[in-house]
Design an enzyme around this catalytic site. Structure first.
Site, short mmCIF file in Angstrom:
data_model
loop_
_atom_site.label_atom_id
_atom_site.label_comp_id
_atom_site.label_asym_id
_atom_site.label_seq_id
_atom_site.Cartn_x
_atom_site.Cartn_y
_atom_site.Cartn_z
N ASN A 157 0.54 11.16 5.42
CA ASN A 157 -0.69 10.88 6.15
C ASN A 157 -1.70 12.00 6.21
OD1 ASN A 157 -0.48 8.13 7.03
ND2 ASN A 157 1.42 8.84 7.97
N GLU B 293 6.79 5.06 7.29
CA GLU B 293 6.40 6.25 6.53
C GLU B 293 7.30 7.45 6.89
OE1 GLU B 293 1.76 5.05 5.67
OE2 GLU B 293 2.22 6.22 7.45
N THR C 156 0.88 -1.19 0.00
CA THR C 156 0.00 0.00 0.00
C THR C 156 0.91 1.23 0.00
OG1 THR C 156 -0.27 -0.06 2.40
CG2 THR C 156 -1.97 -1.15 1.08
N SER D 155 -6.90 10.84 -0.17
CA SER D 155 -7.36 11.62 -1.32
C SER D 155 -6.61 11.26 -2.59
CB SER D 155 -7.23 13.11 -1.02
OG SER D 155 -6.01 13.37 -0.36
N LYS E 116 4.22 -6.76 3.95
CA LYS E 116 3.95 -5.37 3.59
C LYS E 116 3.71 -4.61 4.89
CE LYS E 116 0.68 -3.20 3.48
NZ LYS E 116 -0.34 -2.39 4.23
N THR F 80 1.11 -8.80 12.94
CA THR F 80 1.48 -7.57 12.27
C THR F 80 1.03 -7.51 10.84
OG1 THR F 80 3.30 -6.18 11.66
CG2 THR F 80 3.65 -8.50 11.37
#
Lengths: 408, 408
Positions: A403, A280, A162, A408, A188, A199
C-alpha cells in the site's frame, strides 16, 4: 496492481471446480484499461427470466456504477440481462465523467447483447479518482459477446482481480423435491476491506428459480453474517457490490427453500473467508468469537474493535499471545463491558477469566497456538446472550509494502 | 520497552528548558519494575494548597490506578499532595492484585511524604495484564523522598517513557496583572494512541493559583482540542491520564485569566504534537483539517476517519498523493457528506473539487508535497460551518517491527 505479489500463504491449493449454471455464459478480454498483459474485463450474459438481487456499499462517496446498479435492482425480470465488470479503474469520484462512462458501457452492452439497458449491471474496481477510459471497455464488447461460454466462470474470477493474489470461487448443490440446483460464485477483494452492507465485487449465479423479493431478502440477510463480518484493514471501499442472479433455468423453484438459502449462505461465507485469506500481506487467518455480550450488536462492535486493532493484528503477525491488547480493544469499543466479568481464550487456552489472568494460564501453550496459521480469539463478556463471529487477518510488512506504492 | 529503537526522525532537537515551578519537586529511581538499567519510577511532591485537576480514559477496561485517581480528583486541597508513576507495567486488568498494588503504593507515599492518602495519585504504564510487582516500587519511595529536587522535571520525563524514543516537555509563561506565572508539563506516549477523554500519561504543573473547579473546566475543555485530536493507531489505552497541578506558590490568581487558559492549551497542544511525533514508526507528521462539515462533531468524525485509515497512512509513508483514499475515508466515516460537493487539498495544492479531480491538478506538485516531513491534508465538505483539526503520523514498517514483538 502496483506490483505482482506472490500468492498469499493462506490461499486454497487451487481454484475450485465450479458447476456450470444453466442460463449464464461468461467471456473475458484484455482491454488494457490499466493493466497490461492480463484480462481486465468480464461479461456475464443471463437468460431471459433471470431474477437479480444485490447489496452495495453504504459509503457516502460511492462510485457511479454502484449508484447505477442500485437503481436497477428490483426491476422487471422477464428480459435477459448482463453484467460487465472491469478491473484497474474504480470509476469512483469521477463526477460527470463517471456517469457518462456508465452510460456508454451499459448502452453498448445492451445493444450488443440485445437486452434492455435497465438490465445491464456494471462494476468497476481499481484506482479511485482517475477518469475511466470507457472507450477501451466498449471496444472489447463485440469480442466478449462472440466468446461467451458457459464454462467461463474461472476465467471471469481472474479478470476481476486487482491486488488479489488468487481468484476466488465457491459453489454448492442443493436438493429440492428430489431435484438438484446449483450455486456458483466468484469474488475479488484483498485490501480496503471492511464492508458495510455489501462487499468488494461478488457475483453469484444459480439455476434455481427464485422470486426477486425472496432472493433480495436472502442475500441481504446472509450479507450481515458473512461479508459484513470480515475486515482486512477497517477501510470501506467506494465500490463494494454483490450481485446474485437466479436464472431459473433448472425449472426448480427455490423461493421457499430453507436448504437453498442455507447453501447460499455457505457459498457467501466461503467467498468472504477467501477474501480474508487474500488480505493484503496476510499470513494468519483469524476468527474472533464474542459471546455473553449484552446484545448481538454489542458483540459485533467488540469483535470488530478486536479485528481492526492494529496492535492486535501486529501481535498476531509476531505470534505473540498479547491478550492485554484484547482487553484494550474491548475497553475502547464503546459497547457495554464489565472489566471484572471478562474472559478471554486463545484457541482452547483460557488466558483470562473474571477480570484477570487465569491462574492456570501458560504463556507457552498460548504461544504455541499463535504459531499456527489459523488463530482463534474467544471473548466472553459475561453480560448476556449476545453473540457474533467475525474474521480478519494479521497486519504485516507485506501490507505496508503493497500500500505504500499501490498507485505507482 | 521491547527493544531500544532509534530516536524518531520527527523528534525535537533537544528536550526544552522547562521553568522551575515553585511548589513542586521531583525525584526518579531505577526500581527494576520491568526494565533494567534505566529509571522507571518518578515522584512529584506538591506543596500544601495545590489544586489538582485531571482527565482520564473512558475505556471500559481502565486500570486500577486510573479508577483510584478519578475517585480522588476534586477532593479537599489544603494539604500537600504527591504523584507517583511507574513505567514497565500498566497494572491494568490485574483484578484484586491491581487494587492491592494501588493501595500499597499510595499508602507508602502518603506515609513517607506526610500527606493524606486521598491526595496521592499514582499511574502505571507498560504491559497490560501482568501483576505489578508493587514491592519494587514501594522499596524505592524512601530513596525518592530523599532526592526530591525542584529541577528534576527533565529526569521525570525520562522515567515515565515506555516505547517512547524521546522525552516530551513543554512550557509557557503568562503575565497576569504585571506578574508572571509559569506552566511546565511532561508526557509519555507513542503507541496505543487514540485518546478518549484524556491521554497517555501527562503531568502539567503551574505556580499559578487556580480554583479546583476552574482548573478542571480548563483542562477538560482543552483536552477536546488537543489530546483528543491526536491518533497514532486508533487504539485507546487502558491507562490514559492527564493530571494538572496548580501549586499557587506564585500567589497569583489565574482562575479567571483567559491568557493563562490559552497558554495552558498551548502547552497541552505542544505535548500532544510531541506524542504524535514519537508515534511508533512515524516518519511524517500529518495535520488533517476538515472544514465545511454540517457540524464540528461531523468534521471530527471525518478527520479521524482519515487519520485512522491504514490505507491513507501507508500512502503517506510511501509519499504517494493518493487522494482517492481520502474520498474513501470520508465515504465510510458515517458523518454527513455529499460526494459532489467535496474538495480536497494536499498542502496548498487543490487536488479535487466539486466531486472530481481538479482540472488544474498536477500530480507532480502533490508528489513534491508528500516528500516533506510535514504533510497537510485539507478537506472541505461544502455543507456547513463545521470544523476540526486532528494530527497523526504515517504507518510504516517501523510500527510493525515495534509491535510484532513488544512484549518479548
Amino acid at each position: 496492481m502496483g506490483k505482482i505479489t506472490k500468492v498469499s500463504p493462506l490461499a486454497p491449493l487451487s481454484f475450485p471446480d465450479l458447476p456450470v449454471i444453466d442460463g449464464v455464459a461468461f467471456a473475458t478480454a484484455a482491454a488494457g484499461v490499466k493493466y497490461q498483459g492480463r484480462t481486465d474485463v468480464m461479461l456475464a450474459e443471463l437468460a431471459p427470466g433471470t431474477t437479480i438481487a444485490g447489496v452495495f456499499t453504504r459509503s457516502k462517496t460511492r462510485a457511479a456504477p454502484v449508484l447505477d446498479c442500485q437503481s436497477k435492482i428490483g426491476g422487471a425480470s422477464n428480459a435477459g440481462a448482463a453484467i460487465l465488470v472491469n478491473s484497474g479503474n474504480a470509476n469512483a469520484f469521477t463526477g460527470r465523467n463517471g456517469v457518462e462512462a456508465v452510460e456508454a458501457i451499459t448502452s453498448a452492452v445492451a445493444q450488443t447483447c440485445g437486452v434492455p439497458q435497465s438490465r445491464v449491471f456494471t462494476s468497476s474496481t481499481g484506482v479511485i479518482g482517475e477518469p475511466l477510459p470507457h472507450d477501451r471497455v466498449t471496444a472489447a464488447i463485440g469480442d466478449l459477446k462472440s466468446k461467451l461460454n458457459p464454462n467461463g466462470i474461472a476465467a471471469a474470477a481472474k479478470a476481476i482481480m486487482t491486488t488479489d493474489t488468487f481468484p476466488k470461487g465457491a459453489s454448492a448443490k442443493v436438493e429440492i423435491d428430489g431435484k438438484t440446483v446449483s450455486i456458483a460464485g466468484i469474488a475479488k477483494g484483498s485490501g480496503m476491506i471492511a464492508p458495510d452492507m455489501a462487499t468488494m465485487l461478488v457475483y453469484i449465479f444459480t439455476d434455481a428459480k427464485v422470486e426477486q423479493t425472496a432472493l433480495q431478502a436472502m442475500v441481504s440477510d446472509h450479507t450481515d453474517k458473512t461479508f459484513n463480518c470480515i475486515t482486512v484493514d477497517s477501510d470501506t471501499s467506494t465500490s463494494d457490490s454483490l450481485i446474485l442472479a437466479a436464472t431459473g433455468a433448472s425449472g426448480i423453484d427455490a423461493t421457499e427453500s430453507k436448504s437453498f438459502s442455507d447453501a447460499l449462505q455457505g457459498v457467501m461465507l466461503d467467498l468472504a473467508h477467501q477474501v480474508v485469506r487474500d488480505g493484503e500481506g496476510a499470513t494468519k487467518f483469524v476468527e474472533i468469537d464474542v459471546t455473553g455480550a449484552a446484545t448481538d450488536a454489542d458483540a459485533k462492535i467488540h469483535a470488530m474493535a478486536i479485528a481492526n486493532s492494529p496492535l492486535i493484528k501486529t501481535a498476531i503477525a509476531g505470534e505473540d499471545p498479547n491478550w492485554g491488547r484484547v482487553v484494550m480493544a474491548i475497553g475502547k469499543s464503546g459497547a457495554a463491558a464489565d472489566r471484572d466479568r471478562l474472559s478471554i481464550r486463545f484457541g482452547d487456552i483460557q488466558v483470562a477469566k473474571d477480570g484477570w489472568r487465569d491462574p492456570g494460564y501458560s504463556e507457552e501453550s498460548a504461544a504455541a497456538h499463535m504459531k499456527g496459521e489459523n488463530i482463534k480469539i474467544g471473548v466472553d463478556l459475561g453480560l448476556g446472550e449476545g453473540h457474533a463471529t467475525v474474521w480478519t487477518c494479521d497486519l504485516t510488512h507485506g501490507y505496508i509494502e503493497i500500500n505504500a506504492d499501490y498507485r505507482s
